[in-house]
Design an enzyme around this catalytic site. Structure first.
Site, PDB file in Angstrom:
ATOM      1  N   ASN A   7      37.000   1.810  32.281  1.00  0.00           N
ATOM      2  CA  ASN A   7      38.193   1.299  32.588  1.00  0.00           C
ATOM      3  C   ASN A   7      38.497   0.117  31.295  1.00  0.00           C
ATOM      4  OD1 ASN A   7      40.216  -0.757  33.334  1.00  0.00           O
ATOM      5  ND2 ASN A   7      40.370   0.218  34.966  1.00  0.00           N
ATOM      6  N   ASP A   9      41.192  -1.720  30.941  1.00  0.00           N
ATOM      7  CA  ASP A   9      42.170  -2.799  31.120  1.00  0.00           C
ATOM      8  C   ASP A   9      41.930  -4.146  30.640  1.00  0.00           C
ATOM      9  OD1 ASP A   9      43.428  -0.568  32.522  1.00  0.00           O
ATOM     10  OD2 ASP A   9      43.027  -1.525  34.658  1.00  0.00           O
ATOM     11  N   HIS A  10      40.839  -4.593  30.958  1.00  0.00           N
ATOM     12  CA  HIS A  10      40.422  -6.180  30.495  1.00  0.00           C
ATOM     13  C   HIS A  10      40.349  -6.524  29.121  1.00  0.00           C
ATOM     14  CE1 HIS A  10      40.875  -6.992  34.509  1.00  0.00           C
ATOM     15  NE2 HIS A  10      39.732  -6.194  35.088  1.00  0.00           N
ATOM     16  N   HIS A  43      45.231   1.314  33.840  1.00  0.00           N
ATOM     17  CA  HIS A  43      46.096   1.149  35.085  1.00  0.00           C
ATOM     18  C   HIS A  43      47.210   0.584  34.371  1.00  0.00           C
ATOM     19  CE1 HIS A  43      46.661  -0.892  39.096  1.00  0.00           C
ATOM     20  NE2 HIS A  43      47.849  -0.068  38.745  1.00  0.00           N
ATOM     21  N   ARG A  45      50.437  -1.214  35.126  1.00  0.00           N
ATOM     22  CA  ARG A  45      51.155  -1.711  36.292  1.00  0.00           C
ATOM     23  C   ARG A  45      52.520  -1.828  36.102  1.00  0.00           C
ATOM     24  NH1 ARG A  45      46.567  -4.566  39.529  1.00  0.00           N
ATOM     25  NH2 ARG A  45      48.185  -5.209  40.561  1.00  0.00           N
ATOM     26  N   ARG A  49      50.800  -6.163  33.142  1.00  0.00           N
ATOM     27  CA  ARG A  49      50.022  -7.499  32.896  1.00  0.00           C
ATOM     28  C   ARG A  49      49.133  -7.450  31.978  1.00  0.00           C
ATOM     29  NH1 ARG A  49      46.989  -8.519  38.492  1.00  0.00           N
ATOM     30  NH2 ARG A  49      49.213  -8.427  39.242  1.00  0.00           N
ATOM     31  N   HIS A  50      48.535  -6.183  31.792  1.00  0.00           N
ATOM     32  CA  HIS A  50      47.421  -5.932  30.616  1.00  0.00           C
ATOM     33  C   HIS A  50      47.917  -4.833  29.890  1.00  0.00           C
ATOM     34  CE1 HIS A  50      46.025  -3.574  34.231  1.00  0.00           C
ATOM     35  NE2 HIS A  50      45.297  -4.618  34.705  1.00  0.00           N
ATOM     36  N   GLU A  70      45.536   5.098  36.038  1.00  0.00           N
ATOM     37  CA  GLU A  70      45.686   4.493  37.488  1.00  0.00           C
ATOM     38  C   GLU A  70      47.305   4.156  37.421  1.00  0.00           C
ATOM     39  OE1 GLU A  70      43.322   1.479  38.359  1.00  0.00           O
ATOM     40  OE2 GLU A  70      41.461   2.694  37.896  1.00  0.00           O
ATOM     41  N   THR A 100      43.490  -8.107  41.408  1.00  0.00           N
ATOM     42  CA  THR A 100      43.023  -6.798  41.046  1.00  0.00           C
ATOM     43  C   THR A 100      43.523  -5.867  42.370  1.00  0.00           C
ATOM     44  OG1 THR A 100      41.574  -5.299  40.386  1.00  0.00           O
ATOM     45  CG2 THR A 100      40.715  -7.198  41.762  1.00  0.00           C
ATOM     46  N   THR A 101      43.260  -4.538  42.312  1.00  0.00           N
ATOM     47  CA  THR A 101      43.593  -3.736  43.242  1.00  0.00           C
ATOM     48  C   THR A 101      42.768  -4.121  44.397  1.00  0.00           C
ATOM     49  OG1 THR A 101      44.171  -1.808  41.624  1.00  0.00           O
ATOM     50  CG2 THR A 101      44.208  -1.321  43.709  1.00  0.00           C
ATOM     51  N   GLU A 151      39.046   8.970  45.081  1.00  0.00           N
ATOM     52  CA  GLU A 151      38.163   8.018  44.648  1.00  0.00           C
ATOM     53  C   GLU A 151      37.831   6.918  45.670  1.00  0.00           C
ATOM     54  OE1 GLU A 151      39.231   5.811  41.152  1.00  0.00           O
ATOM     55  OE2 GLU A 151      37.871   4.143  41.550  1.00  0.00           O
ATOM     56  N   HIS A 191      35.448   0.362  41.721  1.00  0.00           N
ATOM     57  CA  HIS A 191      35.731  -1.081  41.972  1.00  0.00           C
ATOM     58  C   HIS A 191      34.878  -1.997  42.181  1.00  0.00           C
ATOM     59  CE1 HIS A 191      38.736  -4.323  42.796  1.00  0.00           C
ATOM     60  NE2 HIS A 191      39.509  -3.523  42.335  1.00  0.00           N
ATOM     61  N   GLY A 192      34.461  -2.953  41.498  1.00  0.00           N
ATOM     62  CA  GLY A 192      33.716  -4.007  41.719  1.00  0.00           C
ATOM     63  C   GLY A 192      32.066  -3.787  41.178  1.00  0.00           C
ATOM     64  N   GLY A 213      35.035  -1.056  35.121  1.00  0.00           N
ATOM     65  CA  GLY A 213      35.816  -1.558  34.178  1.00  0.00           C
ATOM     66  C   GLY A 213      35.303  -2.976  33.926  1.00  0.00           C
ATOM     67  N   HIS A 214      35.378  -3.999  34.866  1.00  0.00           N
ATOM     68  CA  HIS A 214      35.273  -5.383  34.580  1.00  0.00           C
ATOM     69  C   HIS A 214      33.618  -5.724  34.180  1.00  0.00           C
ATOM     70  CE1 HIS A 214      34.921  -9.600  35.702  1.00  0.00           C
ATOM     71  NE2 HIS A 214      36.132  -9.642  35.406  1.00  0.00           N
TER      72      HIS A 214
HETATM   73  N1  PXP Z   1      39.243   2.152  40.323  1.00  0.00           N
HETATM   74  C1  PXP Z   1      40.460   1.844  40.632  1.00  0.00           C
HETATM   75  C2  PXP Z   1      41.282   2.567  41.354  1.00  0.00           C
HETATM   76  C3  PXP Z   1      40.619   0.523  40.282  1.00  0.00           C
HETATM   77  O1  PXP Z   1      41.866   0.036  40.396  1.00  0.00           O
HETATM   78  C4  PXP Z   1      39.687  -0.334  39.384  1.00  0.00           C
HETATM   79  C5  PXP Z   1      40.187  -1.687  38.846  1.00  0.00           C
HETATM   80  O2  PXP Z   1      41.219  -1.521  38.038  1.00  0.00           O
HETATM   81  C6  PXP Z   1      38.599   0.317  39.354  1.00  0.00           C
HETATM   82  C7  PXP Z   1      38.043   1.489  39.697  1.00  0.00           C
HETATM   83  C8  PXP Z   1      37.632  -0.694  38.264  1.00  0.00           C
HETATM   84  O3  PXP Z   1      37.142  -1.762  39.021  1.00  0.00           O
HETATM   85  P1  PXP Z   1      36.226  -2.638  38.312  1.00  0.00           P
HETATM   86  O4  PXP Z   1      37.066  -3.348  36.928  1.00  0.00           O
HETATM   87  O5  PXP Z   1      35.847  -3.720  39.317  1.00  0.00           O
HETATM   88  O6  PXP Z   1      35.114  -2.008  37.682  1.00  0.00           O
END
Ligand code: PXP
Length: 239
Positions: A7, A9-10, A43, A45, A49-50, A70, A100-101, A151, A191-192, A213-214
Site C-alpha cells: 500500500n 498511500d503514505h 485507498h 478516500r 487526503r492522500h 480500497e 486510518t481505517t 480481507e 492493517h497494522g 503499507g505503513h
Molecule cells: N488493508 C486495509 C483494508 C487498509 O485500510 C489498510 C490501511 O490503509 C491496510 C490494509 C494497510 O494497513 P497498514 O498501512 O497499517 O499496513
C-alpha cells in the site's frame, strides 16, 4: 506461499503534507514491484487526503502486477472503479475523522448496500474483497453476499498492548481464516502489520495475500523502497 500487496498511500501522505508534486506514489509503486511486490494497493478516500484520482489513473496504466483499489461503498467510488477497472476492489468503512481505517465493514448494518456494490462491480468483471473484523458472523455474511474475497482486519492483534490481548486477538484471526477457507473465500489480511507482527502468521497458509503499507513506507524512508519491500517479502516467504 502468501503474496505481498504494498500500500503506497503514505507516500502520497508525505506529498500532500506540502501539496507539492513529490514524492510520487507511482514511482514508489514501480520500485515496490521491481523489489517483488505482488500487487499495489491504494485507498482513494472521499476527502482525497492522500491518494488523488490522477494517482489511480496513472497506476492503472503503470502497474504490472495487480492494482487493488480500497474504497468506501458509495456511488461515487463505484463509478470510479467501473471506469478504472482495478484488478480487485476492497470495500472498507470510511470516517472523515479517523486517522486510518478503524475496524472492518459491519455487514450486519450495511449488508444490503454492500451487496448491491458487490453485485455492480462483480457483474462488470471486478472481483470484490470486503474488509471485515475477524468475526464468524461477518465472514458468513461476506460469503452470503457473494464477495470473492475477504480481507481480515489484523489491527486489533497488531495494536494489542499485552501478550494476553495479542493471543486473544490472534485466536480470532485464526478462527476467521479457517472459516473463510471452509467457505472457499479467498483470504487477504492486513492493517497494522509490521516486520515483527508478520512473524505470528507462521503456518497460517490459508492466507493468500498480506496488504501492508505503513510499516513498509516507514522503513523505506530510511533504507529505500527496494530494501523495505524485499525484507518484508523475505519474512512472508518464511511463514
Ligand atoms: N488493508 C486495509 C483494508 C487498509 O485500510 C489498510 C490501511 O490503509 C491496510 C490494509 C494497510 O494497513 P497498514 O498501512 O497499517 O499496513
Amino acid at each position: 506461499m502468501a503474496g505481498l500487496a504494498v500500500n503506497v498511500d503514505h507516500v502520497a501522505t508525505l506529498r500532500e503534507a506540502r501539496k507539492v508534486s513529490y514524492p510520487e506514489p507511482v514511482a514508489a509503486a514501480v520500485l515496490a514491484e521491481l523489489a517483488g511486490a505482488d500487487g499495489i494497493v491504494v485507498h482513494l478516500r472521499k476527502d482525497r487526503r492522500h491518494i488523488q484520482d490522477r494517482d489511480v489513473r496513472i497506476l492503472r496504466k503503470v502497474v504490472q502486477t495487480k492494482l487493488i483499489l480500497e474504497m468506501a461503498s458509495t456511488s461515487e467510488m463505484v463509478g470510479i472503479a467501473l471506469d478504472i477497472k482495478p484488478d480487485l476492489v476492497t470495500l472498507v468503512p470510511e470516517k472523515k475523522e479517523e486517522l486510518t481505517t478503524q475496524g472492518g465493514l459491519d455487514l450486519f448494518v450495511h449488508k444490503n448496500s454492500v451487496a448491491e456494490t458487490v453485485g455492480s462491480l462483480q457483474d462488470n468483471g471486478i472481483p470484490v474483497s470486503i474488509f471485515i473484523d475477524p468475526a464468524p458472523e461477518q465472514i458468513k455474511l461476506a460469503h452470503k453476499i457473494n464477495a470473492s474475497t475477504v480481507e481480515i482486519h489484523t489491527g486489533t492483534f497488531c495494536d494489542a498492548t499485552t501478550p494476553q490481548k495479542m493471543d486473544q486477538a490472534f485466536d480470532k484471526i485464526v478462527d476467521a481464516v479457517k472459516l473463510a477457507h471452509k467457505l472457499k473465500l479467498k483470504i487477504n489480511a492486513g492493517h497494522g502489520i509490521c516486520y515483527n507482527t508478520i512473524k505470528a502468521f507462521n503456518g497460517l497458509h490459508e492466507i493468500d495475500e498480506f496488504s501492508i503499507g505503513h510499516s513498509i513506507v516507514s522503513r523505506a524512508v530510511l533504507v529505500g523502497m527496494e530494501r523495505a519491500v524485499k525484507e518484508m517479502s523475505a519474512l512472508i516467504k518464511e511463514l
